[in-house]
Structure formats: C-alpha cells, structure tokens
Design a protein around this motif. Structure first.
Motif, PDB file in Angstrom:
ATOM      1  N   GLN A   1      49.821  54.882  31.635  1.00 63.23           N
ATOM      2  CA  GLN A   1      50.094  55.366  30.281  1.00 63.23           C
ATOM      3  C   GLN A   1      49.155  54.704  29.296  1.00 63.23           C
ATOM      4  OE1 GLN A   1      54.243  55.370  29.065  1.00 63.23           O
ATOM      5  NE2 GLN A   1      53.725  54.949  26.934  1.00 63.23           N
ATOM      6  N   GLU A   2      48.647  55.520  28.367  1.00 55.66           N
ATOM      7  CA  GLU A   2      47.780  54.963  27.338  1.00 55.66           C
ATOM      8  C   GLU A   2      47.966  55.738  26.035  1.00 55.66           C
ATOM      9  OE1 GLU A   2      43.680  55.331  28.444  1.00 55.66           O
ATOM     10  OE2 GLU A   2      43.590  57.454  27.896  1.00 55.66           O
ATOM     11  N   ASP A   3      47.751  55.028  24.925  1.00 53.49           N
ATOM     12  CA  ASP A   3      47.681  55.662  23.618  1.00 53.49           C
ATOM     13  C   ASP A   3      46.522  55.014  22.860  1.00 53.49           C
ATOM     14  OD1 ASP A   3      48.661  53.191  22.666  1.00 53.49           O
ATOM     15  OD2 ASP A   3      50.728  53.928  22.627  1.00 53.49           O
ATOM     16  N   ASP A   4      46.497  55.145  21.550  1.00 59.14           N
ATOM     17  CA  ASP A   4      45.357  54.623  20.786  1.00 59.14           C
ATOM     18  C   ASP A   4      45.311  53.098  20.753  1.00 59.14           C
ATOM     19  OD1 ASP A   4      44.681  57.193  20.281  1.00 59.14           O
ATOM     20  OD2 ASP A   4      45.477  57.260  18.233  1.00 59.14           O
ATOM     21  N   PHE A   5      46.413  52.450  21.130  1.00 55.15           N
ATOM     22  CA  PHE A   5      46.486  50.998  20.967  1.00 55.15           C
ATOM     23  C   PHE A   5      46.666  50.239  22.279  1.00 55.15           C
ATOM     24  CE2 PHE A   5      48.319  53.088  17.200  1.00 55.15           C
ATOM     25  CZ  PHE A   5      47.410  52.679  16.240  1.00 55.15           C
ATOM     26  N   THR A   6      47.343  50.847  23.238  1.00 53.22           N
ATOM     27  CA  THR A   6      47.652  50.107  24.466  1.00 53.22           C
ATOM     28  C   THR A   6      47.444  50.989  25.692  1.00 53.22           C
ATOM     29  OG1 THR A   6      49.989  50.754  24.388  1.00 53.22           O
ATOM     30  CG2 THR A   6      49.381  48.683  23.294  1.00 53.22           C
ATOM     31  N   ALA A   7      47.399  50.315  26.846  1.00 52.09           N
ATOM     32  CA  ALA A   7      47.375  50.993  28.143  1.00 52.09           C
ATOM     33  C   ALA A   7      48.248  50.200  29.091  1.00 52.09           C
ATOM     34  CB  ALA A   7      45.949  51.111  28.683  1.00 52.09           C
ATOM     35  N   ASP A   8      48.925  50.900  29.995  1.00 51.03           N
ATOM     36  CA  ASP A   8      49.889  50.220  30.844  1.00 51.03           C
ATOM     37  C   ASP A   8      49.954  50.907  32.200  1.00 51.03           C
ATOM     38  OD1 ASP A   8      51.950  48.368  31.480  1.00 51.03           O
ATOM     39  OD2 ASP A   8      53.431  49.955  31.119  1.00 51.03           O
ATOM     40  N   ARG A   9      50.103  50.093  33.260  1.00 52.07           N
ATOM     41  CA  ARG A   9      50.308  50.606  34.613  1.00 52.07           C
ATOM     42  C   ARG A   9      51.654  50.119  35.113  1.00 52.07           C
ATOM     43  NH1 ARG A   9      44.963  49.201  34.179  1.00 52.07           N
ATOM     44  NH2 ARG A   9      43.418  50.826  34.791  1.00 52.07           N
ATOM     45  N   THR A  10      52.402  51.033  35.717  1.00 53.35           N
ATOM     46  CA  THR A  10      53.741  50.688  36.209  1.00 53.35           C
ATOM     47  C   THR A  10      53.942  51.302  37.582  1.00 53.35           C
ATOM     48  OG1 THR A  10      54.595  50.770  33.941  1.00 53.35           O
ATOM     49  CG2 THR A  10      56.218  50.768  35.711  1.00 53.35           C
ATOM     50  N   VAL A  11      54.534  50.522  38.480  1.00 53.82           N
ATOM     51  CA  VAL A  11      54.923  51.024  39.795  1.00 53.82           C
ATOM     52  C   VAL A  11      56.426  50.785  39.953  1.00 53.82           C
ATOM     53  CG1 VAL A  11      54.655  50.812  42.290  1.00 53.82           C
ATOM     54  CG2 VAL A  11      52.659  50.582  40.796  1.00 53.82           C
ATOM     55  N   LYS A  12      57.138  51.816  40.366  1.00 54.94           N
ATOM     56  CA  LYS A  12      58.581  51.714  40.535  1.00 54.94           C
ATOM     57  C   LYS A  12      58.965  52.167  41.933  1.00 54.94           C
ATOM     58  CE  LYS A  12      59.753  52.645  35.670  1.00 54.94           C
ATOM     59  NZ  LYS A  12      60.546  53.492  34.750  1.00 54.94           N
ATOM     60  N   ALA A  13      60.104  51.662  42.379  1.00 54.04           N
ATOM     61  CA  ALA A  13      60.667  52.093  43.651  1.00 54.04           C
ATOM     62  C   ALA A  13      62.178  52.013  43.543  1.00 54.04           C
ATOM     63  CB  ALA A  13      60.169  51.231  44.802  1.00 54.04           C
ATOM     64  N   GLY A  14      62.849  52.893  44.213  1.00 55.33           N
ATOM     65  CA  GLY A  14      64.302  52.907  44.146  1.00 55.33           C
ATOM     66  C   GLY A  14      64.881  53.706  45.288  1.00 55.33           C
ATOM     67  N   LEU A  15      66.183  53.924  45.221  1.00 54.46           N
ATOM     68  CA  LEU A  15      66.876  54.568  46.335  1.00 54.46           C
ATOM     69  C   LEU A  15      68.082  55.338  45.816  1.00 54.46           C
ATOM     70  CD1 LEU A  15      67.244  54.838  49.472  1.00 54.46           C
ATOM     71  CD2 LEU A  15      68.715  52.807  49.321  1.00 54.46           C
ATOM     72  N   ASP A  16      68.190  56.574  46.292  1.00 56.75           N
ATOM     73  CA  ASP A  16      69.414  57.361  46.105  1.00 56.75           C
ATOM     74  C   ASP A  16      70.150  57.385  47.431  1.00 56.75           C
ATOM     75  OD1 ASP A  16      68.357  57.810  43.656  1.00 56.75           O
ATOM     76  OD2 ASP A  16      68.233  59.990  43.825  1.00 56.75           O
ATOM     77  N   ILE A  17      71.473  57.273  47.373  1.00 58.29           N
ATOM     78  CA  ILE A  17      72.302  57.306  48.580  1.00 58.29           C
ATOM     79  C   ILE A  17      73.360  58.376  48.414  1.00 58.29           C
ATOM     80  CG2 ILE A  17      73.874  56.019  50.064  1.00 58.29           C
ATOM     81  CD1 ILE A  17      72.524  53.459  49.108  1.00 58.29           C
TER      82      ILE A  17
END
Length: 798
Positions: free
Chosen positions: A245-261
């Motif tokens: 994700q980026e905009d005019d001021f910042t940039a960010d990288r995110t990795v997520k993991a999860g589980l549905d049961i």
C-alpha cells in the motif's frame, strides 16, 4: 340452496384442493459405484435407476401449464454414505439457442439454469438451493420464504454437458453441505427447477401454485435414503495474503495469515470460527455526503458475517457492521488540544458462530465476536506532547437465537443481542420475541413481535418496540394490516441499527395481481399502500401517505414500474433539528417515479428511472434520473454503466447550532453517482472483474433561518458561517479470481481510492474530477490464497 346442490360443489373443492396440493415423491437409489461428475452419466447406476422425476409444470409466467414434449426434463437421484448425486437430462428443440453466459460464482447472468432445492427436515421452512447454469457456473443459497442468502457457499461438484438434444447436468452434493436429522430413514423436502432463459420460463417438478404465497411448503419429497453414515464434517481453510500500500506520504508492506474452521458438531449443527481475520479484499463501502440526521447504513461485505447468517437476521435487531465498525466514543479534549489520530474502525480479534436446527424444527444460533481496545492520539499544541485516550474498550458481542418452526409454515422465535464493554463504558442488552403463524392452506398470515432494550450507562434506561400484522396471502386480491408502537427509550444501536423511536403507526396494503399471462402482460401487480405515523408525546403526524404502485412485465419481457407517493397532510420531522423535543414542519408533497427495464436477454439492454418530488413550498422540488446501459459483447465479456443523478432545489435542512438556536438552511443540492462494472470470464472458474465508482455531491446554502418552537422558520440574517459542502469520492477495483479447487481461491486485487471535500462548492464536473485525482490517492496491490482442506481427505491419505 338445497343440500344436494352443495355436494358436487364440495366434491369439486376437495378435488381441486387435493390435486393442487398433492406432493410428488421420488425414490433415491443407493449405490456403491464411484460416480464421476463429468456430465456424461455413463455409470451403470444411472442406467439401471428407473426412478425418474419428470412431468415438469410451469412456475412462471403461465403457472400450472405442463411442459411441452420437446422440453422434456428427467431427473434421477443416487446416494451413498458421502453424498447425494443428481442427474438432470433436459431436452430442447433448439439446442443452439440455449443461453449460456459465463459469469463468476453466484451470478446468474443470461443463461439457462437447473436447480435442486433440498429441505433436510421437510418442514417447509428453509431450503438449501444449488443452481448450475448451462455454462457450468455454480450458484447456491440458503432460502426462506422471504429471502435467498447467496452469500452462503457450499462445497459441491457439478458438470454440464451440451448435447445435440439439449443439455445435461451432473451434481454431487456432499452431506456436509446439507442439514438433516439423524433418523434411520430420511424424508426430505425436494423440488427441481428448470429455467429456459430465451422463453423467459421457469418450470418446477412439483407444482408451485402462485395463488399461494408460500413456495417451500409446496415441495415434493425425496424418500429412500436409509442408514447413511455421513463422514465427520471438519474443514480447515487456511489463508495467506500479502499487501503493498502506498499514498503520497507513506508506503507499507503487510503479510497476513489466518485460519477459518468449520466443524459439524452434529448432523444438524455447525461451528464456524475465524482466527486472525483478514477482510482486506472485501468490497469497498460507498462513501456519500451524508447530511441526514442519521448515520449511513453500510452493507455487510465480510464473508464471515454474510455466510449462513439467516438465523441471526431474524427480528432485524442485529447489525453486524457494529462488530469491528467505527469506535463508539470520541475523546474529550481541552481547548489547546487536537486529535491527530482517530482510527476509522476497530480491529476484530476473533469471531465464532454456531448454528443449526434439530429434527423437531428448533433452530439455534450463537454468534460471538471480540474486538480489541482502541485508542485515539491527542496532541497538546502548547507542550507538543501527545497522549492516548480509549475510544473503544475491549468489547464482547453476543447474539443468541432460538427459532421453533412447526406445521411447515409457522414459527416462534426468541433473539437476544448483548454488548459488554470493559470498564465504565456502556453495556446493552436487547431481546425480541417474534411469531409468524399461517393457516394450513397458507391463505392467511398473522405475525408480530415484542422487542425490549436495556441500557446500562451513566443513566440506565429501558424501552420497547412492538408490532402486530395480519395478511391475506392467497389469490388475486390480497391485503395486509399492520400496527406498530415504539417507545422513546427503545435503543438497540449497540449491536443493531434503529433510527425512529417514540411513535405509533398504522399501515395498510391492498393489492391485485394476475396469476397467468394475458394478451398484454406476462405479469401484472397493482399495490395500494396507506400509512400514518404519529409522535407519541405530542400526537403530531410524522408521516402520512398514499402510495399506488404498478409492476408489470410485457410479453416481450420488458419490465415497467410506476409509483406515486402522495402526502396530502402537513407533517412534522422530529429528527432533522438534532435536538430532542424540537421539530420541523414539512409541507404537503407529491412524488413518483417510472422505472423501465428492457429485456435482459438482449445483448444490449437499457433501463432508466426518472423521479420527482414536488413540495407545497415555494420552488421546492426534487427531480432525478437513473440510467443503466448494459452491453454483453459475448458470453464471456460484458460491461454495465449506471448513472444516478438527483437535484434537490430549495431543500431544507439543519446546518448548525448557534448559542441556543437551531440553524436551518435553504439549500440547493446535487448528487451524481457513476458505477461501472465489467466482467471477462476466462472460464467458469476464472474471471477478471472491474468495479469503479465516482461520487460527487454538494450542498450550496442560499439562506439561513432560525427554527421556532412551533416548527416554523424565521429569517436569520446574522448567521454568516460557511456551511457549504462539496464532496468527491473515487473507488477502483480490478480483480482476478481463480477457483482452482472446490472451496479454494486465488485472488489478486488492485485497488485505488481517494476522497476530497471542502467548504467551497465547485459545480464543474471536470474540476471535481481533477480535484479528487489530485488528492492523496491510496493504491493497494494484494494477493490472497485460501485453500479448502477436508479432514476426511487428510485422514484417508495417512
């Protein structure tokens, strides 16, 4: 009349009623043969099975008409310990004309369809419906009489075969996708439906009489399933997603993991849980310039809160967007402080739901969600130091539902919602008792509710809401009568949403419809609605209208809807002033709209809806136009544009408080919304989808008034603050979706969005577009993979 004269009449009545209500029955045959779902039905079990469901009857438009011989439709059913197998052989005298638009899952499109409706308890209350289009696309839903929930997705298999005589569908529906009792011998409610799109016709195996309001209660039955031992229903759906994700001021990288049961506690009950939820690819919210006295009600797009939630929606006291929605409070700040960070939403820690129904018809649902403590950041402008203040404590949300169904068309329900917040924040408890009773022949319906809210805050208060309704639900002529009462203190907004209180209301609906096509119309309905609503404290009329509406479909399948809303009395608005006990006079008015939708089967289709509202107040008028051209280039590619424009001239509304005065403005408003959607289906498992939305609205104040105690307005020439508004919103989603295995999806999403607002009204569209694109645009690229794992498959491998 002589007694002997009654006998043939009585005989004819009994014969007709028996003939129309007779239920067909189909015997499912047991098999040990491996059935390959390939649309070819070459297995010996299909060939030797002589139990056939046939002789379909038209559902609409010409209800009750037998299907023609050249459209002959034959269905066979097999079963084993794992699943139900269905074979549908559908003849067509023009196979080359079979409609088969390719869409993404749960989107019907311009296609022929086949479906099976299964009620595992044969109680006439809820169906599991499985659809397959002639293009091989799956659709499925949980269905009650007044709702089809297509957000529910089952795991099942299907394959379509196009032949020189028509088309064929093979389906495998695992028991894990159904709910039924643990009886040794099963009897299920069953119906099949075939839609022939080019002829605009739907046929069902067991006749559904449209003179009767209830559809599910008119199903046939499936017999023969005995001694089945369904496997353990335990499924894991791990996911991983990555975001840039980026905009005019910042940039960010995110990795997520999860589980549905998903775990089948029993044959009837299922537990769903999400651990470390991720809703980053859900559909965006439609931001608007909201000048109304109420919050904007947002659609729920998060899968956990949309899938299989029909039990939790009983009573309409649960609004799932409260869980993980906006913080419930605002921080207290001093004159030298400002809020520098105020989160727009609260993070959900986890959520669990349990739902199902016993063989005696008792539905039980329990939902729990927990959200984390959330802070706002506040800056001291003198010392330049920051502090944090809790705006949403650790919060626990519960929903509990008991829904007892009986006699295949009636129910009594109890629903409770509870919100408990950590610390000194307010708690809330709301309960609802509901009943829905129909006569045995589904001719008349009596339904109502009693709802009670208890709020534990700085000052505790309780309130209630109740309604009673009676309706005739059969025949050409139908009617309904309704009465409602809501106390001033009724408040379910901690886990629900409710705008109006302190009123009583009387409502009547009288309607006429044709039951079979005429020379002019395939369908025709004429509704007449009457409503009056009074404020309890003052007895003043808040609402009073007569609304006639005509809805019709022509022989060429063009749809028309014409409606008027006539308010012949002066009414009083108790909400627009934003101050309890104050009200604003609303003049008499008349409004209406005409909706026209040309045949959706055409490659190019078009709809338009002009509307207006004229008030008995100098120059005050609203007028609008919505248009929606759609072009289907071929079975894989289509584009739809919807333009919705509304102009409010000399609108009246609240703008400010000044000392003890309520400031009301005379203003001009324009609202323009453009929605563009496009679809390219690579195949029936893989699609490219485009969704873009541009919204622009302004409010240009012309004059200011002070609201008087009697609801009148007096000219205010001293108020000079700029309370104009100009707002732009842009959203763009381009996604790729691939269902690479049952229940398993790879999705790639590119999203950008921006919002821009000011106090300076800009009426040039090109300048507004430039302003929103020059604002701080946020760009997001995300990849998400969800993989469905069946415990039984793992167990067998090891």
């Amino acid at each position: 009349m002589h007694k002997s004269t009654y006998l043939p009449i009585l005989f004819l009545f009994i014969f007709n009623f028996t003939a129309n209500s007779q239920k067909k029955s189909l015997i499912a045959k047991s098999t040990t043969e491996i059935i390959t779902i390939d649309g070819k039905f070459s297995e010996n079990s299909w060939i030797t099975n002589t139990e056939v469901a046939t002789d379909f009857v038209m559902f609409e438009p010409d209800n009750g008409k037998q299907i023609s011989a050249d459209k002959k439709t034959d269905i066979k059913v097999l079963y084993d310990n794992e699943a139900l197998y269905i074979l549908a052989v559908m003849h067509d005298n023009a196979p080359e004309k079979i409609q088969k638009e390719v869409t993404k899952r749960d989107v019907f499109g311009v296609s022929d369809h086949f479906s099976v409706s299964i009620n595992g308890f044969n109680d006439g209350q809820q169906d599991f419906r499985f659809y397959v289009s002639a293009a091989g696309v799956q659709m499925d839903c949980l269905a009650t009489e007044d709702n089809e929930d297509f957000s529910w997705d089952g795991i099942w298999e299907s394959k379509v075969g196009l032949t020189d005589f028509g088309w064929v569908v093979e389906m495998k529906i695992p028991y894990a996708a159904l709910r039924f009792s643990n009886a040794q011998k099963q009897t299920w409610g069953l119906n099949f439906m075939r839609e022939i799109k080019r002829d605009v016709q739907k046929y069902t195996w067991n006749r559904v009489d449209t003179k009767i309001g209830a559809v599910i209660a008119q199903e046939g039955t499936l017999e023969g399933i005995e001694n089945i031992k369904p496997p353990i229903r335990l499924f894991f759906i791990p996911y991983t997603s990555a975001y840039y994700q980026e905009d005019d001021f910042t940039a960010d990288r995110t990795v997520k993991a999860g589980l549905d049961i998903k775990y089948g506690i029993s044959d009837s009950f299922t537990l769903d849980a999400i651990l470390v939820p991720d809703f980053g690819q859900t559909k965006f919210d439609n931001a608007i310039l909201n000048l109304e006295p109420f919050e904007q009600k947002l659609a729920e797009n998060r899968p956990f809160f949309t899938e299989g939630t029909n039990l939790f929606n009983i009573g309409n006291i649960f609004y799932s967007r409260r869980i993980g929605g906006s913080p419930s409070t605002e921080p207290t700040i001093a004159a030298n402080e400002e809020i520098t960070k105020y989160p727009s939403s609260v993070d959900l820690i986890n959520a669990v739901k349990v739902s199902g129904r016993t063989e005696n018809g008792l539905g039980i649902g329990f939902l729990n969600g927990i959200t984390e403590k959330t802070y706002a950041t506040i800056l001291n402008n003198d010392t330049k130091q920051t502090r944090k203040e809790v705006i949403q404590p650790l919060t626990n949300y519960n929903v509990l539902v008991f829904d007892q169904r009986f006699r295949q068309n009636s129910s009594i329900s109890f629903v409770n919602t509870n919100t408990t917040q950590n610390g000194s924040f307010r708690d809330a408890n709301v309960s609802a008792l509901l009943f829905d009773l129909s006569t045995k022949a589904n001719s008349y319906n009596l339904y109502g509710d009693f709802k009670y809210s208890a709020i534990n805050d700085i000052e505790d208060y309780n309130g209630f809401k109740s309604s009673l309704n009676f309706a005739k639900t059969i025949g050409k002529y139908r009617y309904a009568f309704s009465g409602r009462y809501t106390s001033k203190e009724y408040d379910n907004n901690d886990l629900g949403i409710n705008f109006y209180t302190n009123y009583y209301n009387f409502y009547t609906n009288l309607s006429y419809r044709i039951l079979n096509p005429t020379k002019t119309f395939n369908t025709f309905k004429f509704f007449n609605e009457f409503s009056v609503l009074y404020d309890i404290t003052t007895g003043k009329l808040q609402e009073g209208y007569y609304k006639p509406t005509i809805k019709a479909t022509s022989k060429r399948n063009h749809y028309y809807e014409l409606s008027f809303n006539i308010s012949p009395f002066e009414t009083f608005d108790f909400y627009e002033p934003r101050s309890y006990g104050r009200y604003l006079q609303v003049p008499k008015s008349i409004g209406g709209y005409l909706g026209v939708e040309f045949n959706r089967n055409n490659a190019f289709t078009f709809d338009f809806t002009p509307s207006f509202t004229k008030y008995d107040q100098g120059g005050r008028i609203n007028y609008g136009l919505a248009i929606g051209p759609k072009y289907r280039v071929n079975d894989k590619f289509s584009v739809l544009l919807v333009i919705d424009y509304l102009h409010k001239k000399n609108d009246i509304g609240w703008v400010d408080f000044k000392n003890s005065d309520i400031i009301i403005a005379n203003r001009n408003r324009e609202i323009l919304q453009n929605d563009l959607t496009g679809k390219y289906a690579i195949n029936n498992k893989m699609t490219l989808n485009l969704t873009a939305r541009y919204y622009w609205s302004y409010s240009d104040n012309q004059a200011f008034f002070t609201l008087q105690d009697n609801g009148d307005l007096s000219q205010n020439d001293t108020y000079t603050l700029n309370r104009n508004r100009n707002f732009n919103s842009w959203n763009f989603d381009l996604s790729y979706s691939w269902w690479f295995a049952p229940g398993s999806e790879l999705s790639v999403l590119y999203r950008n969005y921006a919002q821009e607002g000011s106090r300076n009204v800009e009426k040039r569209l090109n300048t507004n577009l430039k302003n929103v694109f020059d604002s701080n645009m946020t760009n997001i690229l995300s990849v998400s993979v969800r993989y469905f794992i069946d415990y039984n498959v793992i167990k067998n491998k090891f």
